[in-house]
Design an enzyme around this catalytic site. Sequence first.
Site, mmCIF file in Angstrom:
data_model
loop_
_atom_site.group_PDB
_atom_site.id
_atom_site.type_symbol
_atom_site.label_atom_id
_atom_site.label_comp_id
_atom_site.label_asym_id
_atom_site.label_seq_id
_atom_site.Cartn_x
_atom_site.Cartn_y
_atom_site.Cartn_z
ATOM 1 N N ASP A 408 0.859 -1.188 0.000
ATOM 2 C CA ASP A 408 0.000 0.000 0.000
ATOM 3 C C ASP A 408 0.896 1.240 0.000
ATOM 4 O O ASP A 408 1.817 1.366 0.830
ATOM 5 C CB ASP A 408 -0.902 0.002 1.242
ATOM 6 C CG ASP A 408 -1.892 1.162 1.216
ATOM 7 O OD1 ASP A 408 -2.984 0.981 0.651
ATOM 8 O OD2 ASP A 408 -1.552 2.238 1.755
ATOM 9 N N ASN A 416 -2.708 12.800 -3.734
ATOM 10 C CA ASN A 416 -3.689 13.198 -4.752
ATOM 11 C C ASN A 416 -4.248 14.591 -4.483
ATOM 12 O O ASN A 416 -4.421 15.406 -5.397
ATOM 13 C CB ASN A 416 -4.835 12.178 -4.803
ATOM 14 C CG ASN A 416 -4.618 11.124 -5.884
ATOM 15 O OD1 ASN A 416 -3.886 11.349 -6.844
ATOM 16 N ND2 ASN A 416 -5.249 9.972 -5.724
ATOM 17 N N ASP A 425 -1.712 9.425 -10.809
ATOM 18 C CA ASP A 425 -1.663 8.329 -11.792
ATOM 19 C C ASP A 425 -0.237 8.000 -12.181
ATOM 20 O O ASP A 425 0.135 6.823 -12.328
ATOM 21 C CB ASP A 425 -2.468 8.699 -13.033
ATOM 22 C CG ASP A 425 -3.971 8.717 -12.791
ATOM 23 O OD1 ASP A 425 -4.407 8.202 -11.728
ATOM 24 O OD2 ASP A 425 -4.710 9.251 -13.644
ATOM 25 N N GLU A 451 -4.650 2.287 -4.482
ATOM 26 C CA GLU A 451 -3.194 2.383 -4.383
ATOM 27 C C GLU A 451 -2.586 1.116 -3.808
ATOM 28 O O GLU A 451 -1.417 1.107 -3.402
ATOM 29 C CB GLU A 451 -2.803 3.591 -3.521
ATOM 30 C CG GLU A 451 -3.104 3.455 -2.038
ATOM 31 C CD GLU A 451 -4.503 3.925 -1.689
ATOM 32 O OE1 GLU A 451 -4.743 4.255 -0.521
ATOM 33 O OE2 GLU A 451 -5.368 3.952 -2.586
#
Length: 544
Positions: A408, A416, A425, A451
């Site tokens: 993770d 983000n 991305d 993620e």
Amino acid sequence: MTARAGTAGELVPLAERIGWMLGCRALFVGMLFALWRATGHTHVPALLWAGAGWLAGTALATLPYWTRRTGTGSGPKGAVVALTVGLLGDGVLLIGAWYLLGGLDGPVGYLIVLHEVAVTLLASFRTGTKLAMWYSLLALIVVEAIDARVLDAGPMPSTTLSRLLLYLTVLWVSVLATAGFAAVNERELRRRRYDSEVLRRFGVTLTDGHSPATVSEQLARFPRDELLAHRAVVVVAPAPDGDEPAAPGHAVVVEPTGGGRPVRLHAEAVGSGVLARAIGSGTTTLTARLEPAAGDAWLAELLPGARNLVVVPFGLDQATGALVVEHGRGGRYRSRRVERRMVTTLEQATLHGSLAIGRALLVDRIRAAADRDGLTRLANRGRFDAALAAAFDRAAAGGTGFALIMIDLDHFKRLNDNHGHLVGDQVLRTAARSIAQSCREGDLAARYGGEEFAVIVDGADEEVAVGVAARVHQSIRSADGPVPVTASIGVGVYPGHGATPVEVIKAADAALYRAKESGRDRIVLAGSPAAEPDLPPVDAGVAA
């Protein structure tokens, strides 16, 4: 004519030959009537009326075979008999007309030669030679009957044995010359028909090939099985798929024993030597031998001592490659001359085979795309679930183990929010590349969701699994991405941390949760305490 005429092996069906011979018979009967009238005769003799009746009778005799073509009537044996008897009757009719219209001094002798040529071409050259023997016998009988005064010499007073032999010599020369011409053409037609048939069978065989390697082996076997080649190799170099690098190439070698041997394609194999010349020009290349010093080392290793090679290239959107055939190596391969017919057949087979290889590669790409995450290009969740079940089945059956690594990315939501989803991305793509590069061959890296990533480490124990996890951890930290990131990793191992795939997932997920709860940026093995990472810290301000 034989009883086999009219079967699937005949170039021209028996029914068609019967039709042509009936037409030819009608033409010659009509010509006899015309010659009789042209010579000033007014009364039509019984022989010519018998000829007209003979024409109608032979047509009726072959009617059962014609009706058989529509599903009724008898088989072809009766038609063969009718055709043979018809030709014998033609001989009697024409020799009779030859006698009535002046023998060697009349025009019917030319009709006999024309009839012989027509039969040789329309029926078969064997039938033509047999009919020539029949004409010779009948003519000798007529001449001998005249000498014995059994027949009146009036219609042909000047016919002698020496003149007859000269005429028969001309007849036989005409027949044999026509037969030789017909034999050469029939042989060529049979070759072309054979080539067409083997290519048709090869095309059907290609429908059974569902992978590029299988189709490549089928193509490599074709020259060995059908054209008596000594050895053959098919080389396939897949092209890149968009942004994805090209898949590994392959080659298949078919040895003199007939066995197929798959080989991994050398990276430089198609970039030099005779393969590069053939593929670059797009034309078939013939070479007497391979030159290892000139770029043929890899191919020379596959085909040691190879001579008389034919290299047939192909180029598709999905791949480039070539069929390499060694022709003529002693024994039953005595002929070293590479015929144009063989080259043409190889080119057609390569065309069919390359299209099948391209389709198989395209199917593989479609399947891979269906199993791949669109953003990261790793395996998607569906592919992951299937691979995990397969790893469990192998481990349970073999008494071995496997490991599951759950990954993770730390603080990804904050990343983000601070840098935008486009940067997020790019971070996911960079992390995915780092994970894939850190795995062993045979391991499966997948995007688990958001993620989170997962790696299935097949056949691994705790030590191996933690080693892979450490490489993944370090690779993500040191990746050259738009924003530095770290990762928390949990590791679960079968059977120590779970007896089923679900239990292993829960164990690895719980270990990942402990890694995050313990401060992130670390690896936790299921059932073990979370340890502080022995790594320099990542710039938290940038990561945030």
